[in-house]
Design an enzyme around this catalytic site. Structure first.
Site, PDB file in Angstrom:
ATOM      1  N   LYS A 280      47.548  11.139 -39.797  1.00 59.49           N
ATOM      2  CA  LYS A 280      46.757  12.372 -39.881  1.00 59.49           C
ATOM      3  C   LYS A 280      46.332  12.559 -41.354  1.00 59.49           C
ATOM      4  O   LYS A 280      47.161  12.527 -42.244  1.00 59.49           O
ATOM      5  CB  LYS A 280      47.612  13.554 -39.417  1.00 59.49           C
ATOM      6  CG  LYS A 280      46.843  14.822 -39.147  1.00 59.49           C
ATOM      7  CD  LYS A 280      47.685  15.814 -38.341  1.00 59.49           C
ATOM      8  CE  LYS A 280      46.878  17.060 -38.013  1.00 59.49           C
ATOM      9  NZ  LYS A 280      47.662  18.009 -37.169  1.00 59.49           N
ATOM     10  N   GLU A 365      53.815  28.195 -25.094  1.00 62.25           N
ATOM     11  CA  GLU A 365      53.806  29.667 -25.134  1.00 62.25           C
ATOM     12  C   GLU A 365      54.544  30.273 -23.941  1.00 62.25           C
ATOM     13  O   GLU A 365      55.210  31.303 -24.070  1.00 62.25           O
ATOM     14  CB  GLU A 365      52.364  30.176 -25.151  1.00 62.25           C
ATOM     15  CG  GLU A 365      51.631  29.969 -26.479  1.00 62.25           C
ATOM     16  CD  GLU A 365      51.060  28.572 -26.659  1.00 62.25           C
ATOM     17  OE1 GLU A 365      51.148  27.754 -25.719  1.00 62.25           O
ATOM     18  OE2 GLU A 365      50.525  28.280 -27.744  1.00 62.25           O
ATOM     19  N   ARG A 393      48.167  32.377 -22.740  1.00 62.32           N
ATOM     20  CA  ARG A 393      48.828  31.307 -21.970  1.00 62.32           C
ATOM     21  C   ARG A 393      50.068  31.832 -21.252  1.00 62.32           C
ATOM     22  O   ARG A 393      50.530  31.221 -20.285  1.00 62.32           O
ATOM     23  CB  ARG A 393      49.273  30.162 -22.897  1.00 62.32           C
ATOM     24  CG  ARG A 393      48.259  29.095 -23.128  1.00 62.32           C
ATOM     25  CD  ARG A 393      48.187  28.106 -21.993  1.00 62.32           C
ATOM     26  NE  ARG A 393      46.962  27.357 -22.012  1.00 62.32           N
ATOM     27  CZ  ARG A 393      46.814  26.199 -22.651  1.00 62.32           C
ATOM     28  NH1 ARG A 393      47.815  25.686 -23.335  1.00 62.32           N
ATOM     29  NH2 ARG A 393      45.659  25.557 -22.612  1.00 62.32           N
TER      30      ARG A 393
HETATM   31  C1  LIG Z   1      47.625  26.773 -26.409  1.00 56.30           C
HETATM   32  C2  LIG Z   1      47.492  26.455 -27.881  1.00 56.30           C
HETATM   33  N1  LIG Z   1      48.531  26.700 -28.689  1.00 56.30           N
HETATM   34  C3  LIG Z   1      48.442  26.433 -30.006  1.00 56.30           C
HETATM   35  C4  LIG Z   1      47.284  25.926 -30.538  1.00 56.30           C
HETATM   36  C5  LIG Z   1      47.159  25.710 -32.031  1.00 56.30           C
HETATM   37  N2  LIG Z   1      46.971  24.279 -32.320  1.00 56.30           N
HETATM   38  C6  LIG Z   1      45.796  23.760 -32.580  1.00 56.30           C
HETATM   39  S1  LIG Z   1      45.846  22.146 -32.903  1.00 56.30           S
HETATM   40  C7  LIG Z   1      47.541  22.145 -32.729  1.00 56.30           C
HETATM   41  C8  LIG Z   1      48.325  20.912 -32.937  1.00 56.30           C
HETATM   42  C9  LIG Z   1      47.852  19.834 -32.028  1.00 56.30           C
HETATM   43  O1  LIG Z   1      48.589  18.658 -32.362  1.00 56.30           O
HETATM   44  P1  LIG Z   1      48.038  17.279 -31.818  1.00 56.30           P
HETATM   45  O2  LIG Z   1      47.650  17.432 -30.412  1.00 56.30           O
HETATM   46  O3  LIG Z   1      49.069  16.284 -32.126  1.00 56.30           O
HETATM   47  O4  LIG Z   1      46.707  17.015 -32.640  1.00 56.30           O
HETATM   48  P2  LIG Z   1      46.554  16.563 -34.170  1.00 56.30           P
HETATM   49  O5  LIG Z   1      46.121  17.806 -34.905  1.00 56.30           O
HETATM   50  O6  LIG Z   1      47.865  16.039 -34.629  1.00 56.30           O
HETATM   51  O7  LIG Z   1      45.489  15.522 -34.150  1.00 56.30           O
HETATM   52  C10 LIG Z   1      47.987  23.398 -32.400  1.00 56.30           C
HETATM   53  C11 LIG Z   1      49.419  23.757 -32.191  1.00 56.30           C
HETATM   54  C12 LIG Z   1      46.218  25.695 -29.655  1.00 56.30           C
HETATM   55  N3  LIG Z   1      45.035  25.233 -30.101  1.00 56.30           N
HETATM   56  N4  LIG Z   1      46.345  25.959 -28.348  1.00 56.30           N
HETATM   57 MG   LIG Z   2      49.406  15.051 -33.639  1.00 53.34          MG
END
Ligand SMILES: Cc1ncc(C[n+]2csc(CCOP(=O)(O)OP(=O)(O)O)c2C)c(N)n1
Ligand SMILES: [Mg+2]
Ligand SMILES: CC(=O)[C@@H](O)[C@H](O)COP(=O)(O)O
Length: 632
Positions: A280, A365, A393
């Site tokens: 990342k 959530e 959620r």
């Molecule tokens: C239901 C929900 N909860 C929390 C979030 C906040 N959020 C956005 S991106 C993320 C992390 C996602 O991690 P990953 O899928 O591994 O993607 P990366 O950013 O590592 O590429 C979170 C927790 C969200 N978008 N939707």
């Molecule tokens: Mg990730």
């Protein structure tokens, strides 16, 4: 420059691997430069440059459908599908959306913003495809963080059952926003790091493939032997047990490995999961070094990585964080719970000071809500820190597990109201309607940071059931902070400005707008009262009846949905008390989705401005207008 020649995915097809690598470097440079001015989700997108290029190189979007989970990592996809020239408007009002957006391009087939929906969407598109007798590919790109969302498990379970042709690409960078958490994360870590797993698996596969094709019973035995050994060694056993063919893990920045594994995947019938390991923030040292900070970033200086700091009083999140620390010092029943947002929710200091009392459950959530109910019933004081939009959620868990059992859970609802650049998928404008009608719920919103602290104390002292405080994604007003946090009697509003021409009933950041409008109207001879309706539930019924007794017109000002919000609650109250004759005008968010831009632009779009409030109030007061211009 290769990038200039890329008008669409078709321009990738003739490129060599070396040219793809060159193009990847150009795209990284483009992202780093553009986002230094606009801000955005830099680290996630730097991590998927090769992956997204490989997808568009090998498959044929939009016939083949790419579904990006969350969609915050879709900038490369947008660059490759004809939108690179729009990146100066990224996440700006009426500009390029920071997430996948169907109205922007036929290549954008599925929108998100909230996590963990991609596998369900992929399943839906696959079922439709097969029922229509079509044969396109459906590819879901899901991160290791999004995979911790409950919906992803629901979908994995169903996909494995249906055994349809569907590709899942697991983009595993060991990070959610913060470092990823949970058993799944550890499982993936084992696969990622246990290289001898890989070596043994590869050597064994070669050995087993050497077993000559033999007929009869022996062949079956040999096959069973091979499968049982593979069962022991194949690293993606969890996914294999869910009915997927697991391929990987491969280096998500190596085009040879990516193209090879995707071509392998093409020959698999049934669901296939390709495990891709990425970094990342790859290609920009500050982002690689701290992809937590650079997950979503404001404008920065490229050379130094210095982020241009917003000036002004502390954000409400910071005020919440400090108040929680003070309260937790006095009360060891307090535990903080976050669904994967420890940074955004202001819990990092708390986690450092009370590591055993800060619980990050991953993107979960629903689980967080029900878990808080149980902790409360066991005598703890759970503080469920969650963004308004993500609390959506857990609606059923709030009703069924928390409110119905009257569990003493404290909700710290951040990002309440408009959120700015994240736009329509993240606006915190529905929590008043979806919370205020649930029995036993108390719902508050502070007018400033000092009142937020008072509400935190009110919530911790409250033992009668669930209690929620909602606060916005903005700086505080810079008011003086009382040393002591004095609790506020439940259900009591506050008159912040006297007046007898009309009343503005406002909450949170709408109070300053209300007071400015009242000041403006004073110059026109109108003396408008302003009330801080700091308890959305329960309403201050005594004050409402007093206003009715004075036969004053009421304008309700809320940065939330007009349907079912505070204004609706007041209308319902007056109807219940046969005060239908009173005129109540509600100014909030109308029945539309408000897209990305600044909070100021979003308020302007829906009319939450001083000028519009003054105009609407005057329109409410035809009689008053004549009185101002002399006797009727
Ligand atoms: C239901 C929900 N909860 C929390 C979030 C906040 N959020 C956005 S991106 C993320 C992390 C996602 O991690 P990953 O899928 O591994 O993607 P990366 O950013 O590592 O590429 C979170 C927790 C969200 N978008 N939707
Ligand atoms: Mg990730
Ligand atoms: C994509 C996503 O959902 C998160 O990254 C979100 O954008 C964070 O919002 P804040 O920037 O308000 O913390």
């Amino acid at each position: 420059m290769l990038l200039e020649q890329i008008r669409g995915p078709q321009d990738l097809k003739p490129l060599s691997i070396a040219q793809l690598e060159e193009l990847a470097a150009e795209i990284r440079k483009f992202l780093i430069e553009k986002l230094s001015a606009t801000g955005g989700h830099l680290a996630p997108n730097l991590g998927v440059v090769e992956l997204t290029l490989a997808l568009h190189f090998l498959y044929n979007s939009p016939k083949d459908k790419f579904i990006f989970d969350v969609g915050h990592q879709s900038y490369v996809h947008k660059i490759l599908t004809g939108r690179k020239d729009q990146f100066d408007t990224l996440r700006k009002y009426k500009g390029l959306c920071g997430f996948v957006k169907r109205s922007e391009s036929p290549h954008d087939v599925w929108e998100a913003g909230h996590s963990s929906t991609s596998l369900s969407a992929a399943m839906g598109m696959v079922l439709a495809r097969d029922l229509k007798g079509e044969n396109n590919k459906v590819v879901a790109v899901i991160g290791d963080g999004a995979l911790t969302g409950g919906m992803a498990l629901e979908a994995l379970n169903h996909i494995g059952h249906e055994k349809k042709n569907l590709m899942v690409i697991l983009n595993d960078n060991e990070m959610s926003i913060a470092p990823n958490v949970g058993a799944l994360h550890h499982y993936l870590g084992k696969i990622r790091t246990d290289r001898h797993y890989q070596k043994a698996k590869d050597e064994l596969n070669q050995l087993l493939n050497k077993i000559p094709a033999i007929g009869g019973r022996l062949a079956k035995t040999a096959e069973r032997f091979k499968d049982s050994i593979k069962y022991l060694l194949v690293s993606g056993i969890l996914f294999e047990q869910f009915g997927f063919t697991y391929l990987g893990p491969v280096d998500g920045h190596d085009f040879h490995q990516l193209i090879d594994v995707m071509e392998q995947a093409n020959s698999v019938s049934g669901p296939v999961l390709v495990h891709v390991i990425t970094i990342k923030g790859k290609g920009y040292l500050p982002a690689e070094a701290d992809s937590f900070k650079w997950h979503g970033i404001t404008p920065y200086k490229i050379e130094s990585g210095q982020v241009l700091k917003a000036v002004g009083p502390p954000m409400y999140t910071e005020v919440f964080s400090d108040a929680l620390m003070e309260l937790a010092e006095q009360d060891n029943r307090i535990v903080a719970v976050t669904p994967a947002m420890p940074g955004g929710s202001g819990l990092l200091k708390f986690a450092e000071r009370y590591p055993n009392r800060m619980i990050d459950v991953g993107i979960a959530e629903q689980h967080a809500a029900t878990m808080c109910a149980a902790m409360a019933m066991e005598g703890m004081k759970p503080v469920y820190a969650v963004y308004s939009t993500f609390l959506q959620r857990a609606y059923d868990q709030v009703v069924h597990d928390i409110c119905r059992q009257n569990a003493n859970v404290i909700f710290a609802i951040d990002r309440a109201g408009f959120v700015g650049p994240d736009g329509e998928t993240h606006q915190g404008v529905y929590d008043i309607p979806f919370l205020r009608h649930i029995p036993n719920m108390v719902l508050m919103m502070p007018k400033d940071e000092n009142e937020l602290r008072r509400m935190m104390k009110t919530a911790v002292d409250y033992n009668e059931g669930p209690i929620a405080i909602r606060y916005p994604r903005i700086n505080g007003l810079g008011v003086a902070i009382d040393k002591e946090m004095t609790p506020i009697p439940i259900g009591t509003w506050e008159t912040v400005r006297e007046g007898d021409s009309a009343v503005i009933v406002a909450i949170g950041p709408m109070l300053p707008i209300a007071e400015e409008a009242a000041e403006q109207l004073k110059r026109e001879g109108l003396c408008v009262r302003v009330v801080n309706a700091r308890f959305i539930k329960p309403l201050d019924e005594a004050m409402l009846l007093k206003i009715a007794g004075e036969n004053l017109h009421v304008l309700v000002l809320e940065e939330g949905s007009e349907q079912g919000g505070l204004g609706s609650a007041i209308l319902e109250f007056y109807s219940l008390h046969n005060k239908q004759g009173l005129s109540v005008r509600i100014m909030g968010v109308p029945d539309i989705f408000v897209e990305h831009g600044s909070i100021k632009e979003q308020r302007q779009e829906v009319g939450l401005t001083t000028e519009r409030v003054a105009t609407e109030l005057k329109a409410l007061l035809p009689r008053m207008r004549k009185r101002v211009n002399g006797p009727a």
